[in-house]
Design a protein around this motif. Sequence first.
Motif, PDB file in Angstrom:
ATOM      1  N   ARG A 345      10.125 -21.465  14.880  1.00 41.91           N
ATOM      2  CA  ARG A 345       9.727 -22.772  15.385  1.00 41.91           C
ATOM      3  C   ARG A 345       8.240 -23.025  15.155  1.00 41.91           C
ATOM      4  NH1 ARG A 345      13.626 -26.492  15.883  1.00 41.91           N
ATOM      5  NH2 ARG A 345      15.359 -25.777  17.176  1.00 41.91           N
ATOM      6  N   LEU A 346       7.432 -21.994  15.300  1.00 40.00           N
ATOM      7  CA  LEU A 346       5.987 -22.154  15.124  1.00 40.00           C
ATOM      8  C   LEU A 346       5.596 -22.283  13.658  1.00 40.00           C
ATOM      9  CD1 LEU A 346       4.576 -19.605  17.734  1.00 40.00           C
ATOM     10  CD2 LEU A 346       4.709 -22.094  17.920  1.00 40.00           C
ATOM     11  N   GLY A 347       6.455 -21.874  12.739  1.00 37.95           N
ATOM     12  CA  GLY A 347       6.156 -21.995  11.321  1.00 37.95           C
ATOM     13  C   GLY A 347       5.673 -20.726  10.666  1.00 37.95           C
ATOM     14  N   LEU A 348       5.506 -19.633  11.432  1.00 41.32           N
ATOM     15  CA  LEU A 348       5.094 -18.382  10.807  1.00 41.32           C
ATOM     16  C   LEU A 348       6.228 -17.744  10.019  1.00 41.32           C
ATOM     17  CD1 LEU A 348       3.000 -18.646  13.357  1.00 41.32           C
ATOM     18  CD2 LEU A 348       2.510 -16.291  12.742  1.00 41.32           C
ATOM     19  N   LEU A 349       7.454 -18.001  10.423  1.00 41.51           N
ATOM     20  CA  LEU A 349       8.623 -17.507   9.707  1.00 41.51           C
ATOM     21  C   LEU A 349       9.389 -18.685   9.129  1.00 41.51           C
ATOM     22  CD1 LEU A 349       9.982 -14.821  12.211  1.00 41.51           C
ATOM     23  CD2 LEU A 349       8.307 -14.526  10.382  1.00 41.51           C
ATOM     24  N   ARG A 350      10.016 -18.443   8.003  1.00 42.67           N
ATOM     25  CA  ARG A 350      10.886 -19.437   7.385  1.00 42.67           C
ATOM     26  C   ARG A 350      12.145 -18.738   6.898  1.00 42.67           C
ATOM     27  NH1 ARG A 350       7.500 -23.801   3.716  1.00 42.67           N
ATOM     28  NH2 ARG A 350       5.938 -24.370   5.275  1.00 42.67           N
ATOM     29  N   PRO A 351      13.290 -19.369   7.030  1.00 47.23           N
ATOM     30  CA  PRO A 351      14.517 -18.718   6.551  1.00 47.23           C
ATOM     31  C   PRO A 351      14.569 -18.707   5.035  1.00 47.23           C
ATOM     32  CG  PRO A 351      14.993 -20.925   7.379  1.00 47.23           C
ATOM     33  CD  PRO A 351      13.548 -20.656   7.687  1.00 47.23           C
ATOM     34  N   ASP A 352      15.085 -17.625   4.482  1.00 48.62           N
ATOM     35  CA  ASP A 352      15.274 -17.552   3.039  1.00 48.62           C
ATOM     36  C   ASP A 352      16.568 -18.281   2.670  1.00 48.62           C
ATOM     37  OD1 ASP A 352      17.342 -15.916   3.759  1.00 48.62           O
ATOM     38  OD2 ASP A 352      16.463 -14.071   2.980  1.00 48.62           O
ATOM     39  N   PRO A 353      16.940 -18.336   1.396  1.00 49.06           N
ATOM     40  CA  PRO A 353      18.170 -19.052   1.025  1.00 49.06           C
ATOM     41  C   PRO A 353      19.420 -18.560   1.732  1.00 49.06           C
ATOM     42  CG  PRO A 353      16.845 -18.668  -0.923  1.00 49.06           C
ATOM     43  CD  PRO A 353      16.162 -17.946   0.207  1.00 49.06           C
ATOM     44  N   ASP A 354      19.418 -17.305   2.204  1.00 51.91           N
ATOM     45  CA  ASP A 354      20.564 -16.785   2.934  1.00 51.91           C
ATOM     46  C   ASP A 354      20.452 -16.998   4.432  1.00 51.91           C
ATOM     47  OD1 ASP A 354      21.735 -15.913   0.600  1.00 51.91           O
ATOM     48  OD2 ASP A 354      20.746 -13.964   0.675  1.00 51.91           O
ATOM     49  N   GLY A 355      19.397 -17.680   4.880  1.00 45.35           N
ATOM     50  CA  GLY A 355      19.217 -17.921   6.299  1.00 45.35           C
ATOM     51  C   GLY A 355      18.549 -16.785   7.040  1.00 45.35           C
ATOM     52  N   ARG A 356      18.072 -15.774   6.354  1.00 43.32           N
ATOM     53  CA  ARG A 356      17.431 -14.637   7.011  1.00 43.32           C
ATOM     54  C   ARG A 356      15.945 -14.913   7.161  1.00 43.32           C
ATOM     55  NH1 ARG A 356      19.125  -9.116   4.356  1.00 43.32           N
ATOM     56  NH2 ARG A 356      18.249  -8.434   6.341  1.00 43.32           N
ATOM     57  N   PRO A 357      15.341 -14.483   8.267  1.00 45.05           N
ATOM     58  CA  PRO A 357      13.932 -14.815   8.510  1.00 45.05           C
ATOM     59  C   PRO A 357      12.992 -14.015   7.621  1.00 45.05           C
ATOM     60  CG  PRO A 357      14.752 -13.380  10.246  1.00 45.05           C
ATOM     61  CD  PRO A 357      15.937 -13.715   9.376  1.00 45.05           C
ATOM     62  N   GLY A 358      11.939 -14.661   7.213  1.00 48.24           N
ATOM     63  CA  GLY A 358      10.884 -14.030   6.435  1.00 48.24           C
ATOM     64  C   GLY A 358       9.603 -14.792   6.647  1.00 48.24           C
ATOM     65  N   TYR A 359       8.495 -14.187   6.310  1.00 45.27           N
ATOM     66  CA  TYR A 359       7.208 -14.840   6.526  1.00 45.27           C
ATOM     67  C   TYR A 359       7.038 -16.025   5.586  1.00 45.27           C
ATOM     68  CZ  TYR A 359       5.881 -11.196   9.751  1.00 45.27           C
ATOM     69  OH  TYR A 359       5.839 -10.370  10.833  1.00 45.27           O
ATOM     70  N   ALA A 360       6.272 -17.008   6.068  1.00 46.14           N
ATOM     71  CA  ALA A 360       6.170 -18.276   5.353  1.00 46.14           C
ATOM     72  C   ALA A 360       5.473 -18.141   4.015  1.00 46.14           C
ATOM     73  CB  ALA A 360       5.431 -19.312   6.218  1.00 46.14           C
ATOM     74  N   HIS A 361       4.713 -17.065   3.817  1.00 46.56           N
ATOM     75  CA  HIS A 361       3.981 -16.886   2.565  1.00 46.56           C
ATOM     76  C   HIS A 361       3.779 -15.394   2.332  1.00 46.56           C
ATOM     77  CE1 HIS A 361       0.766 -17.218  -0.449  1.00 46.56           C
ATOM     78  NE2 HIS A 361       1.177 -18.459  -0.626  1.00 46.56           N
ATOM     79  N   PRO A 362       3.793 -14.934   1.086  1.00 44.01           N
ATOM     80  CA  PRO A 362       3.565 -13.503   0.820  1.00 44.01           C
ATOM     81  C   PRO A 362       2.218 -13.009   1.351  1.00 44.01           C
ATOM     82  CG  PRO A 362       4.443 -14.583  -1.136  1.00 44.01           C
ATOM     83  CD  PRO A 362       4.144 -15.670  -0.154  1.00 44.01           C
ATOM     84  N   LEU A 363       1.188 -13.869   1.325  1.00 46.27           N
ATOM     85  CA  LEU A 363      -0.117 -13.453   1.840  1.00 46.27           C
ATOM     86  C   LEU A 363      -0.049 -13.181   3.336  1.00 46.27           C
ATOM     87  CD1 LEU A 363      -3.133 -13.037   1.268  1.00 46.27           C
ATOM     88  CD2 LEU A 363      -3.482 -15.455   1.776  1.00 46.27           C
ATOM     89  N   LEU A 364       0.687 -13.991   4.065  1.00 44.31           N
ATOM     90  CA  LEU A 364       0.842 -13.772   5.501  1.00 44.31           C
ATOM     91  C   LEU A 364       1.601 -12.471   5.764  1.00 44.31           C
ATOM     92  CD1 LEU A 364       0.546 -14.740   8.405  1.00 44.31           C
ATOM     93  CD2 LEU A 364       2.603 -16.125   8.089  1.00 44.31           C
ATOM     94  N   ARG A 365       2.644 -12.212   5.001  1.00 42.39           N
ATOM     95  CA  ARG A 365       3.388 -10.963   5.176  1.00 42.39           C
ATOM     96  C   ARG A 365       2.507  -9.756   4.879  1.00 42.39           C
ATOM     97  NH1 ARG A 365       5.504  -6.880   3.020  1.00 42.39           N
ATOM     98  NH2 ARG A 365       4.447  -7.407   1.088  1.00 42.39           N
ATOM     99  N   ASP A 366       1.700  -9.840   3.831  1.00 39.18           N
ATOM    100  CA  ASP A 366       0.826  -8.724   3.494  1.00 39.18           C
ATOM    101  C   ASP A 366      -0.237  -8.509   4.562  1.00 39.18           C
ATOM    102  OD1 ASP A 366      -0.037  -6.783   1.284  1.00 39.18           O
ATOM    103  OD2 ASP A 366      -1.884  -7.908   1.654  1.00 39.18           O
ATOM    104  N   ALA A 367      -0.744  -9.600   5.133  1.00 43.08           N
ATOM    105  CA  ALA A 367      -1.750  -9.461   6.192  1.00 43.08           C
ATOM    106  C   ALA A 367      -1.149  -8.812   7.438  1.00 43.08           C
ATOM    107  CB  ALA A 367      -2.327 -10.834   6.530  1.00 43.08           C
ATOM    108  N   VAL A 368       0.108  -9.113   7.731  1.00 47.20           N
ATOM    109  CA  VAL A 368       0.752  -8.528   8.903  1.00 47.20           C
ATOM    110  C   VAL A 368       0.939  -7.026   8.720  1.00 47.20           C
ATOM    111  CG1 VAL A 368       2.912  -8.465  10.200  1.00 47.20           C
ATOM    112  CG2 VAL A 368       1.880 -10.653   9.621  1.00 47.20           C
ATOM    113  N   VAL A 369       1.368  -6.616   7.545  1.00 51.53           N
ATOM    114  CA  VAL A 369       1.687  -5.199   7.340  1.00 51.53           C
ATOM    115  C   VAL A 369       0.467  -4.386   6.923  1.00 51.53           C
ATOM    116  CG1 VAL A 369       2.228  -5.193   4.857  1.00 51.53           C
ATOM    117  CG2 VAL A 369       3.576  -3.767   6.425  1.00 51.53           C
ATOM    118  N   SER A 370      -0.660  -5.046   6.672  1.00 48.20           N
ATOM    119  CA  SER A 370      -1.835  -4.312   6.200  1.00 48.20           C
ATOM    120  C   SER A 370      -2.380  -3.341   7.241  1.00 48.20           C
ATOM    121  CB  SER A 370      -2.940  -5.303   5.791  1.00 48.20           C
ATOM    122  OG  SER A 370      -3.336  -6.098   6.905  1.00 48.20           O
TER     123      SER A 370
END
Length: 834
Positions: A345-370
């Motif tokens: 709802r906040l926009g940090l996650l977006r569903p992929d084509p299969d409806g599974r959650p993922g981060y809205a951008h690869p840079l955001l995902r990399d920053a989270v796991v860094s």
Amino acid sequence: MSATSVPGALHERQEAMAMVAAEAERARSGSGGLVLLKGTTGSGRTALLEAVGDQAAAHGMWVLRARCSSGPVTPFAAVKQLFDDGPELACPTAEPTDEADSTAAIHRERAAWLWRALLEWTEEAPLFLAVDDVQLADPLSRGWLVEAARLVERLPVLLVATERSQYDVEPPAPGLAHALPPRLVRTHTLTPLSPDGAAELVRSVAGAVASPAWVDDVVRAGAGNPLLLHALLDDLGAQAQAPGRAGIPVVPDTCAALYPGAYPAAVSWWLESAGSSTVDIARALAVVSDGRGDGHGGGRDGDGVGDRGEDRHPEAHEDGDAGLLADMTGADGARAHGWLTAMTRLGLLRPDPDGRPGYAHPLLRDAVVSGWSGDRRKAAHGRAAEVMLRRGAGAEAVAGQLLRAPAPFGTWAADVLLDAAARAVGAGRTEGAAGFLRRALDEEMAPARRAAVLTELGSLEFTGGRSAAGLPRLAEAVQVADTPRDRVRSAMALGTALAGRGEVRAAVGVLRSLEEQLTDHRDLARTLWSASALLSDHDQAVRREVYGRLRETSARSPGLVGTAGQALLARYEATAGLLSARAAMERVRALMEAPADPLAETILLGASAAVALWADELDEAERLAERALAGQRAGLLPLHPARTELLNVRADLAAARGGYAAWLAEPDVRQALRAGGDARPPMSEAAAAVLALVETGRTEQAAALAERSDPRDASDSGELPRFLYARGHLRAAIRPVRSTTSWSAGGARRNGTSSARSSLRGGAPRPNAGWPWAGRRRPWPWPTRSCGWPRSGTRRVWWGVACASWARRRAVCAASGWPRRRYGCCGTLRPRRN
């Protein structure tokens, strides 16, 4: 683009400012109250509090500010900070000096003193008390503020506090207004910036030169969060101002490309504000989503929906994702599910084509796991693989996590990886299958199994255009195999690869050297002999030697040749005109009833299918070819001596029946047509595909495929005439008849026929000159309706002439130099009798 953004600039906060302004006006008239500004981390609460404070000061109110922190503090630290805001606001009443004991009486005395200080300041001017991050205030300060909210209803005091309100995995503590009646509190919750508001913020910093795609990239990486947007714009602005840089920098996919690093620092602070359980869930999601794409649809310009997710609600992620994350981290599954929903709802996650959650951008995902080291990420991937396997996930999904897990991981890992590779090959994803097989080699396994994996991987790499990597793996497989049967299987794949590179004599030499080591395994030696005969078809000189030896041995002792070898001899004699098609068919049918070695069965089926096609037994040819290919697919071996012949049989069947569209839709053909750039499909497949594309009206694709194929890549066999005819057929379809001369006649010249040359020079061709039956006075030795590609080069051309339309036949006849009047119009190859 400016070097820094302006954090104080507010966007889409006019409603909150108007509400606070109205409450401040009421407070100036003597009716105070409490205004609570709630929002997520980074939503701009502090900037809004400063703006409304400045607005109140402009209207004559005393503004007293306090900012709470999570560190160790003294009792009433937040409230005392209000009255110690500046020297001019020093409290006129002396504070008790007894600090030795923190008893309830002392606390009550201090609370009363602070309240008297507030009343004295109201005599000077209306008060505006601004408290930031009140959720971090010490318990005594929170209690004092709650009691003050009850008492300022008839005082010129407005208490404005900001409070973090965000769904975390850990249950939240009660808020400031938890014990207050609703009439005493005005609450406003800050929402994330809308896409338009976030884009406006980005353009206010980047300027008008920013493209819409670049702005959208920044907005998705910032997830509508002002804190993250300003931090990212600061990093990009610093890069834009660097010496030697021109234009707006590209939004990267990794934080390593950002300097000075304000964005990863902001993401780290955002995570720390959420608590350790939320941090573990967030990073576990980043690990799981690594490799299956992020929530923006798998592309830089995606919008979070796809073929299977376009009609799904943004929060319709599967409960399995929440359960997986909960099992990985030990968190509560219901809270994990709620966190995924809230972040979507906040926009940090977006569903992929299969409806599974993922981060809205690869840079955001990399920053989270860094925040995790490489070893910890690998361990998380391994934990994810174990949990997914236990929860019944698919083999490819589990193998995708094993690709990034430490190796060796476990005895079950190799089984999962090989299963995933088989599924990927069946779906036509050869690159993915090769990756699974490479990872499987890092696990512990028996020599026989390792040899099989090396053979499969080498075959996939070779057929995928990586011959430099494929050949060493195949050679290693031959050395690693600890049983004769495994060595034979690997040697056949290695020989096929060498023949595919034009090294036919070396390929036959590899098989022959191994054949000498199998004196105690005559069935395997016969299989190698049959494989050598098939591979020799790529070089006419080697072919004469191999088939000469095969025929001599068969004449002396047919049992030494084996059923597969005898089937190859039947095919050879039928195509050479030494045996009628009917007799050849009867011979291979008898051979099919005899027992055959499993390794030689594919060769036997391939030769029998070719003879059946030659004899116009189309249904039987199709059945035999499908049976052989099915066994080959089960073995995951794209490299086999009989593979080319089997694919040619299928192509010829499609041509004979006019099923071009269905043939073009097959995975192998689609892969050849999709190859771009300098990639070249196999010559035999290219020839059949060009003909099929022309017959289905896709001449532009046919021309592109013909242009990408180089006749110099063809082996010394029937591949080149077949391709030259297909190219001439294409030219006849898109250009005048005269232009087919150079392409189609090339097929006849390649096979040494003088008729084409004499016709092109203007002379009349000699009757039957250049044909394999020239000078022979005997009946026609093969069928009159040839529905498969003949094995002689000139007859290959004439098969296409027979199956083409009448206009096409006239064009190619004229181009090839053959007199049309000597041949029938019904599509047969029988010369007309005078």
